[in-house]
Each structure stands twice: as C-alpha cells, then as structure tokens.
Design a protein around this motif. Structure first.
Motif, PDB file in Angstrom:
ATOM      1  N   MET A 127       0.825  -1.204   0.000  1.00 43.00           N
ATOM      2  CA  MET A 127       0.000   0.000   0.000  1.00 43.00           C
ATOM      3  C   MET A 127       0.862   1.258   0.000  1.00 43.00           C
ATOM      4  O   MET A 127       0.476   2.284  -0.520  1.00 43.00           O
ATOM      5  N   ARG A 163      -6.013  12.341   1.555  1.00 41.39           N
ATOM      6  CA  ARG A 163      -5.893  12.741   0.153  1.00 41.39           C
ATOM      7  C   ARG A 163      -4.886  11.861  -0.574  1.00 41.39           C
ATOM      8  O   ARG A 163      -5.060  11.553  -1.762  1.00 41.39           O
ATOM      9  N   VAL A 206      -4.336   8.656  -0.067  1.00 43.39           N
ATOM     10  CA  VAL A 206      -4.964   7.384  -0.426  1.00 43.39           C
ATOM     11  C   VAL A 206      -5.998   7.577  -1.517  1.00 43.39           C
ATOM     12  O   VAL A 206      -6.163   6.715  -2.385  1.00 43.39           O
ATOM     13  N   VAL A 207      -6.704   8.702  -1.480  1.00 37.98           N
ATOM     14  CA  VAL A 207      -7.671   8.964  -2.544  1.00 37.98           C
ATOM     15  C   VAL A 207      -6.947   9.009  -3.890  1.00 37.98           C
ATOM     16  O   VAL A 207      -7.404   8.435  -4.880  1.00 37.98           O
ATOM     17  N   ARG A 208      -5.812   9.652  -3.931  1.00 38.30           N
ATOM     18  CA  ARG A 208      -5.038   9.698  -5.172  1.00 38.30           C
ATOM     19  C   ARG A 208      -4.638   8.306  -5.628  1.00 38.30           C
ATOM     20  O   ARG A 208      -4.714   7.973  -6.803  1.00 38.30           O
ATOM     21  N   HIS A 209      -4.214   7.497  -4.653  1.00 40.77           N
ATOM     22  CA  HIS A 209      -3.810   6.132  -4.981  1.00 40.77           C
ATOM     23  C   HIS A 209      -4.994   5.368  -5.579  1.00 40.77           C
ATOM     24  O   HIS A 209      -4.862   4.700  -6.608  1.00 40.77           O
ATOM     25  N   ALA A 210      -6.146   5.500  -4.971  1.00 39.40           N
ATOM     26  CA  ALA A 210      -7.330   4.800  -5.474  1.00 39.40           C
ATOM     27  C   ALA A 210      -7.717   5.322  -6.852  1.00 39.40           C
ATOM     28  O   ALA A 210      -8.073   4.553  -7.749  1.00 39.40           O
ATOM     29  N   LYS A 211      -7.629   6.626  -7.048  1.00 38.65           N
ATOM     30  CA  LYS A 211      -7.945   7.193  -8.356  1.00 38.65           C
ATOM     31  C   LYS A 211      -7.011   6.624  -9.413  1.00 38.65           C
ATOM     32  O   LYS A 211      -7.437   6.234 -10.504  1.00 38.65           O
ATOM     33  N   LEU A 234      -5.425   3.838  -9.426  1.00 35.93           N
ATOM     34  CA  LEU A 234      -5.714   2.432  -9.709  1.00 35.93           C
ATOM     35  C   LEU A 234      -6.929   2.282 -10.613  1.00 35.93           C
ATOM     36  O   LEU A 234      -6.970   1.402 -11.467  1.00 35.93           O
ATOM     37  N   LYS A 235      -7.924   3.156 -10.407  1.00 36.51           N
ATOM     38  CA  LYS A 235      -9.164   2.981 -11.154  1.00 36.51           C
ATOM     39  C   LYS A 235      -9.132   3.649 -12.519  1.00 36.51           C
ATOM     40  O   LYS A 235      -9.879   3.276 -13.408  1.00 36.51           O
ATOM     41  N   TYR A 290       3.045  -2.133  -5.424  1.00 35.35           N
ATOM     42  CA  TYR A 290       2.482  -0.829  -5.085  1.00 35.35           C
ATOM     43  C   TYR A 290       1.619  -0.298  -6.225  1.00 35.35           C
ATOM     44  O   TYR A 290       0.548   0.274  -6.004  1.00 35.35           O
ATOM     45  N   LEU A 291       2.098  -0.500  -7.446  1.00 36.38           N
ATOM     46  CA  LEU A 291       1.383   0.016  -8.611  1.00 36.38           C
ATOM     47  C   LEU A 291       0.268  -0.916  -9.076  1.00 36.38           C
ATOM     48  O   LEU A 291      -0.385  -0.657 -10.091  1.00 36.38           O
ATOM     49  N   MET A 296     -16.255   7.198  -6.883  1.00 36.26           N
ATOM     50  CA  MET A 296     -15.444   6.923  -5.699  1.00 36.26           C
ATOM     51  C   MET A 296     -16.328   6.601  -4.489  1.00 36.26           C
ATOM     52  O   MET A 296     -15.932   5.852  -3.613  1.00 36.26           O
ATOM     53  N   LEU A 303     -10.166  16.819  -4.849  1.00 35.86           N
ATOM     54  CA  LEU A 303      -9.641  15.689  -5.626  1.00 35.86           C
ATOM     55  C   LEU A 303     -10.751  14.969  -6.379  1.00 35.86           C
ATOM     56  O   LEU A 303     -10.483  14.189  -7.279  1.00 35.86           O
ATOM     57  N   VAL A 357     -11.276   4.840   2.782  1.00 36.33           N
ATOM     58  CA  VAL A 357     -10.610   4.811   1.467  1.00 36.33           C
ATOM     59  C   VAL A 357      -9.552   3.720   1.415  1.00 36.33           C
ATOM     60  O   VAL A 357      -9.347   3.097   0.379  1.00 36.33           O
ATOM     61  N   ALA A 390      -9.287   0.885  -1.438  1.00 30.90           N
ATOM     62  CA  ALA A 390      -8.080   0.586  -2.210  1.00 30.90           C
ATOM     63  C   ALA A 390      -7.672  -0.875  -2.029  1.00 30.90           C
ATOM     64  O   ALA A 390      -7.283  -1.543  -2.998  1.00 30.90           O
ATOM     65  N   LEU A 392      -9.874  -3.047  -4.158  1.00 32.37           N
ATOM     66  CA  LEU A 392      -9.556  -2.965  -5.583  1.00 32.37           C
ATOM     67  C   LEU A 392      -8.321  -3.780  -5.920  1.00 32.37           C
ATOM     68  O   LEU A 392      -8.232  -4.392  -6.987  1.00 32.37           O
ATOM     69  N   LYS A 393      -7.343  -3.774  -5.006  1.00 26.61           N
ATOM     70  CA  LYS A 393      -6.087  -4.430  -5.328  1.00 26.61           C
ATOM     71  C   LYS A 393      -6.097  -5.921  -5.008  1.00 26.61           C
ATOM     72  O   LYS A 393      -5.311  -6.668  -5.578  1.00 26.61           O
TER      73      LYS A 393
END
Lengths: 254, 254
Positions: free
Chosen positions: A72, A135, A137-142, A144-145, A182-183, B72, B93, B137, B141, B144-145
């Motif tokens: 993560m 924020r 984690v939100v970026r990370h989720a964005k 990924l999706k 991670y990615l 989201m 975001l 969040v 994540a 999703l992963k």
DNA sequence: CGAACCCTTGACAGAAATCAACTAAGGTGG
DNA sequence: CCACCTTAGTTGATTTCTGTCAAGGGTTCG
C-alpha cells in the motif's frame, strides 16, 4: 532514544506546533528500537497500540487477503505511520514490515489520544496530517481505477523524476517487485510496461531509469496534480496546503 | 435552512460535541440549497470553498482522468463530504453530482477551519471523522487491489445484505452502472459477475438481489472486517472505534 | 408514440496474470 | 577463494480476466 532524534521528530509537521511540555511527555513514553530488514512490525487486524515513526531505514505497509498480498505504501524517514488506527483505537488495516534495517520509535496510542485532547495545537496538526493521508490514499485509489498499468508506470517514473528535481535519470528507490505491487501489477508486467515505454523515451538500465524524451513520456503519463500530487517545485509554506510529498513527515510515497 | 435540519446536523458525530455557540455560528454562515438530479455540485481541481452536507437525496463523488470516469463513493443523508479538501484549503480531488433531487447545506471552509482552531472538542471530532474517512478509502483501495471483479461483487452483496440486517433479499441502492463504476468494472462485467454468482446462491431479479445460499456466497466473497468494514451488529458506542458504516454522519458507502 | 436510456447478452479484442525457463547477482558455507 | 544456493529480474508462451463493440429487450418520460 538517541539525542539527535528528538529534535528531528519535533520538526515533523505533526509535532512541530504542540506545546513543549506535551511533546516531552509523549517522548518520555516512547520506545525506540532497531530492527533488521524484512521483519514484521505490525499485523493487520491487531489492535493499534503504538504510533510508529521511521527514523532510519524504510517500512513497507502492505495488506493481505486470502493468498494475495499488495503493497500500500513505503514509508521513509522521518515519517509516522498508522496514525488513523491509533486515533480510532481500532485494528490496523495494514501490516508493516521493514524493507531495510530500520530504526523505529513507538509512541503509545493511548498517550497520543490523551494529548490531542488537551493540546489544541497538536489537535490541529493531527487534523492536517490526517487530511493529507486521506488525500494521499484517494489519489492512490484514483490512479488504480483510472489508469492502466502502463500509464501507472509512466506516471510513477514521471513523479520520481520530478522528485529528483526533474532529473533525466534516477535510481528506483525500491525493489521492482515491490514497486510493481504498489502500482497494482505483477513484477512481470512491471518489467513489460517499462519496456513498452521505450518508444516513449524511457530506458531502464538495471535499477536506473533514464528519460530520453520527456515530452513523449508526458504524453503517455498524463501527469495530473489531482492524481500524482502537487508539484514539489510549487513551494507551499502555508500549513493549509498539501505539502510536497516526500518531505520529512509527509506522505508515504515510495 | 429548515427548522428540523439544524438538530439533525447537530446529531452528526462531527458536530455533536462542539460548543453550542460555535455550532450556532457555523450554521449562521451556512447556506442551504435544493438541487435537481444529475447536477454537478463540485468539479475536481477547484478550490475547496465549502464543506457540504447532504440532508436529502444522494450525491455521487467521482473522479475523471482523460476520458475515464469512476465513482469513488455515494454519500447519503445525513453525511458530510469533501471535508479533507476544506481542511487543507486545497483543490478538490473529486467531483460531486447529485444522484437524485437533493438538499445540500454548505458551510464555508474558512469558518470551519477557524472553528476547529478555537473549539478543542470540535477539533477532536474532526480528527475522528477524518480518521474514519481515511480508513474507508484504505479499505476501498485494498478491495480494488486484492479482489477480482467477481469477488468484489460478491463482497458488495454481502455487505448490503448485512446492512439490511442480514436480509436474504434487498434492493440495490443505486443504478447498476453506478455500482459497477464504484466497484471498478464496466456495467457489462457487473452484469456478468452477478450472473456468475448464481451457482453460489445469488439471484438477481431486476433491482432486487436474493441470496439463496449464504454459506456459498460467504465462500466466494471472503468477507473480512479489514476490507468490508466492521460488522454493524457489533455495537460500538465508544467514539474511538469505527462507527457502523451507514449510520448518519458516517461513512460513504453506496 | 417515439426517443432515450438502462440493462443484458454475445462475440471479440485487449490487458493482465500465470507458468516456465533462463540469466545475473548476492550471500553462504565449505 | 570458490562452489553452491537463493533470489531478483527478464522474457516468452499461454490462460484468464476484463473491456469494447454491437444488438436487442424493457422501461420511462416527454
């Protein structure tokens, strides 16, 4: 705890503004410990007893479900991790293990919770820290999706280069399989993704990445501050904005 | 703002413990407004000017990148959203649009920030709220992963059933294409995923889901509190734990 | 009534994971 | 110091999963 460590912790945004008396009390209750590489510090599901601070080394935050495991985040000095679980007095959602030999400071969660109840400045700092984590984690989720694997790799290379001061070349900061996880992809696919970026100005030489055509890379990566984080060159001395994402005490980017 | 609304807001965990005087001042600065369905309230990238509260209706939080768009979260009454951006005084975001006709209250971000600096109890509530959002969040994540699309759908059905008091049958709370986007797949694949769960005790009849074999579904879904959230039947009157995930003022689950 | 729109289904294409083989590098123990 | 073993990384072949495209049924709403 070593002499030089306390001032370093004090410099973190989370602890910078609190009352000295309260800071000292927190530090007195804290433990410091050195760990070898690849050692499990935390298991997801356990009650959150300590806020952790990485002073040296690096710590991987990862999650498991059935036989799958995913990275993560990787936390580097000087940063805290698993703050939210401590605050909620809830089970850790992630596990943590050292990536390298590391030095960790642990602050009892109970003391932490008691402190932000009596120290308004510390409460405000905690709010700011949590909002940043959120924020992140939100970026990370964005990411990924919204991006496919090649785009994620391209954007990752872009971010790292930017962090190195827009360097045309840099060393990957962790093992490739860890970056792949991670990615959100397999090591095999990470390898292939980088290779597929060759026509777009990316060459990989062992652990080194060389960007030969930034324009072409930009084209693929589609870097965007709302996914990749704010530009570190945009100085933001104000507390209210997201800090640069790799400054001590800030966000957990690999 | 309508008469009955202020007490409802006051009951939210975020506003419950603050000083009455400060609460009243915040409410005086607030705007209330009604919006039709499918109206954009917020665009990602814009500066965060207002904390929003859904009083009636439903709001979708979504993110865009290039030509892709993904849901989201869906926020239902009575809950706040985009708290973190307001706190950081940073760009949103995520974007937000109404799913149905909705009534929204907007509190100027500036007043919010001023208030948690002078009201320690509000600061503590904000900390708790943010930590909950963060954990929410992280779970998203992780899901999703770690889970494939069929597992995500199975787990989603499991969660919804649990929320309805372990009901064997329930109505999907939103359009299927919205659910699909939230779960990170296309509407076509959502459709196929549900169908593929038929041998595992799941039947779909229009908007209704019927679980005929919970044991088999459990097997596929592998529900886990560290991904799916705490069991709502586990009452947790203490503030320190994650609250049940669909209680007014709590988390943004569809 | 027609025009959207949602949902479903099928056929296909593309993306990503898995499996297997191989190289190279690093560490260990003789 | 070297032989050995382990592990990371790469590559190719293959399977599995997921997205895309197209078509059709059903519903809602103007």
């Amino acid at each position: 705890m070593r002499d030089h460590e306390k001032p370093e912790i004090r410099k973190l945004p989370l602890f910078r503004d609190m009352q000295t008396e309260n800071f000292e009390r927190l530090m007195q209750a804290a433990y410091a410990q050195a760990f070898p590489a690849q050692l499990d510090l935390i298991h997801q599901g356990e009650p959150a007893d300590f806020l952790h601070i990485v002073m040296e080394g690096a710590v991987e935050l990862y999650a498991k479900w059935r036989s799958n495991e995913t990275t993560m985040a990787v936390v580097r000095p000087v940063s805290t991790f698993i703050l939210a679980a401590c605050i909620k007095d809830a089970p850790y959602l992630m596990s943590a293990r050292t990536v390298e030999k590391s030095r960790i400071i642990m602050i009892p969660a109970e003391d932490l919770r008691a402190t932000f109840r009596i120290d308004p400045d510390f409460a405000v700092s905690t709010i700011s820290e949590l909002a940043s984590c959120y924020r992140s984690v939100v970026r990370h989720a964005k990411e990924l999706k919204l991006r496919n694997s090649r785009e994620r790799v391209a954007a990752y290379i872009q971010r790292q280069s930017r962090r190195a001061g827009d360097a045309a070349s840099f060393i990957l900061p962790a093992e490739k399989k860890l970056l792949a996880s991670y990615l959100g992809m397999t090591p095999e696919n990470f390898s292939r993704a980088v290779k597929s970026l060759q026509p777009f100005g990316v060459v990989m030489d062992g652990p080194r990445i060389i960007i030969t055509d930034r324009g072409a890379l930009d084209q693929v990566a589609g870097t965007n501050p709302l996914i990749d984080g704010p530009d570190p060159s945009a100085e933001s001395p104000r507390l209210e904005t997201d800090g640069p994402s790799n400054i001590p005490g800030h966000l957990k980017v690999i």
